[in-house]
Write a protein that holds these residues in place. Sequence first.
Motif, PDB file in Angstrom:
ATOM      1  N   ASP A 157       0.911  -1.795   0.090  1.00 42.18           N
ATOM      2  CA  ASP A 157       0.131   0.372  -0.252  1.00 42.18           C
ATOM      3  C   ASP A 157       0.910   1.204  -0.235  1.00 42.18           C
ATOM      4  O   ASP A 157       2.135   1.394   0.410  1.00 42.18           O
ATOM      5  CB  ASP A 157      -0.995   0.192   1.324  1.00 42.18           C
ATOM      6  CG  ASP A 157      -0.226   0.286   2.358  1.00 42.18           C
ATOM      7  OD1 ASP A 157       0.264   1.153   3.263  1.00 42.18           O
ATOM      8  OD2 ASP A 157       0.519  -0.840   2.611  1.00 42.18           O
ATOM      9  N   GLU A 193       0.741  -4.233  -7.595  1.00 46.50           N
ATOM     10  CA  GLU A 193       1.356  -3.816  -6.894  1.00 46.50           C
ATOM     11  C   GLU A 193       1.314  -2.440  -6.473  1.00 46.50           C
ATOM     12  O   GLU A 193       2.265  -2.131  -6.994  1.00 46.50           O
ATOM     13  CB  GLU A 193       1.534  -5.136  -6.479  1.00 46.50           C
ATOM     14  CG  GLU A 193       2.762  -4.860  -5.026  1.00 46.50           C
ATOM     15  CD  GLU A 193       3.373  -5.761  -4.042  1.00 46.50           C
ATOM     16  OE1 GLU A 193       4.633  -5.486  -3.957  1.00 46.50           O
ATOM     17  OE2 GLU A 193       2.998  -6.725  -4.087  1.00 46.50           O
ATOM     18  N   SER A 221       4.678  -0.254  -1.241  1.00 51.14           N
ATOM     19  CA  SER A 221       4.370   0.690   0.401  1.00 51.14           C
ATOM     20  C   SER A 221       5.078   1.730   0.807  1.00 51.14           C
ATOM     21  O   SER A 221       5.262   2.480   1.351  1.00 51.14           O
ATOM     22  CB  SER A 221       4.504   0.068   1.281  1.00 51.14           C
ATOM     23  OG  SER A 221       3.226  -2.019   0.932  1.00 51.14           O
ATOM     24  N   ASN A 232      -4.315   0.688  -1.958  1.00 50.91           N
ATOM     25  CA  ASN A 232      -3.684  -0.414  -2.753  1.00 50.91           C
ATOM     26  C   ASN A 232      -3.932  -1.161  -3.721  1.00 50.91           C
ATOM     27  O   ASN A 232      -4.825  -0.523  -4.987  1.00 50.91           O
ATOM     28  CB  ASN A 232      -3.479  -1.422  -1.616  1.00 50.91           C
ATOM     29  CG  ASN A 232      -4.844  -1.814  -0.905  1.00 50.91           C
ATOM     30  OD1 ASN A 232      -5.313  -2.366  -1.762  1.00 50.91           O
ATOM     31  ND2 ASN A 232      -5.276  -1.930  -0.329  1.00 50.91           N
TER      32      ASN A 232
END
Length: 313
Positions: free
Chosen positions: A17, A70, A73, A205
Amino acid sequence: MKNLFLLLLFSIYLFADAKIFVYHRFGDARHESTNTSINELRKNFEYFKNNGYKVVKLEEIFEKVKNKEEVPSNWVAFTIDDAYKSFYQNGLKVFKEYNYPFTLFVYVKATNDKYGDFMSWDQIKEASKYGSIELHSYNHKSLVKLSDEEIIEDTKKAIDIFEKNMGYKAKYYTYPYGEYNERTKEVLKTFGFEAIINQNNGSVNQNSDIFDINRVALVGKVNLKEKLKYKTLEANWILPQEYPKDGILKDIKVQIDPSIKNAKIFVSTYGWQDVKVNNGIIELKFNKKLNLARNRVAVSTDYYTISNKLLIK
């Protein structure tokens, strides 16, 4: 088969995320509730610079979400709402110094009618050399309190004036005051925006709703480490869906990952309470009066992995 579907839908720990942050005013101590001092801004930027974060353009995050890829993060993106003059006078130089991209969302009427505290179109065009410029409504009214026709009228006017001055149609939109519901979201989607952004604590995300993107506010002195802990809890809100007509929040029902056994529920002015999760379902008989015009109901596993529901009177 049903359990497998739920696990795929609500597996909250499988998604990387990113964080999107929002600022408003810069170095303008007259307005503490929306101001970030230049010293605080530099502290934020230094933290990102020295702790492995990559500041990216907003559209880079959105491309990942659209493609169900994806989202790293360590990615962060910066947004600025309203186009206050203090950004041009005080904040922009710091963004330029760090070479950090940003997206500025314009409150069109304030700029177009030359409100004294807001950037001019020429200043916005100058800022566009260093970041992107997008849309924050025409009249900056809470959309929840407007009819569908009024939202359409406001948005059409904003798009037309924005395009006349900037030379292109805005791709992204942020809700005035961060206030919205499913109705307002559906009306705005008819204008073809590629993404719509809220102001809820959480992250972004590959499973995020591109028309309900979370942003975390950075205003005043903030504990940045705490803000960076926020993650999005994948949740299906069954109840409530909107502000109750009688002002009494009777039931809370939320579907989450069935592997979770314990969670927490938050309601504005009532704080947090622990709840049990039964086969992925949280059910709570609340039966209490909502005390604010703008109420937040949230479900979380740890205060930081969170899903929010706004109830606007």
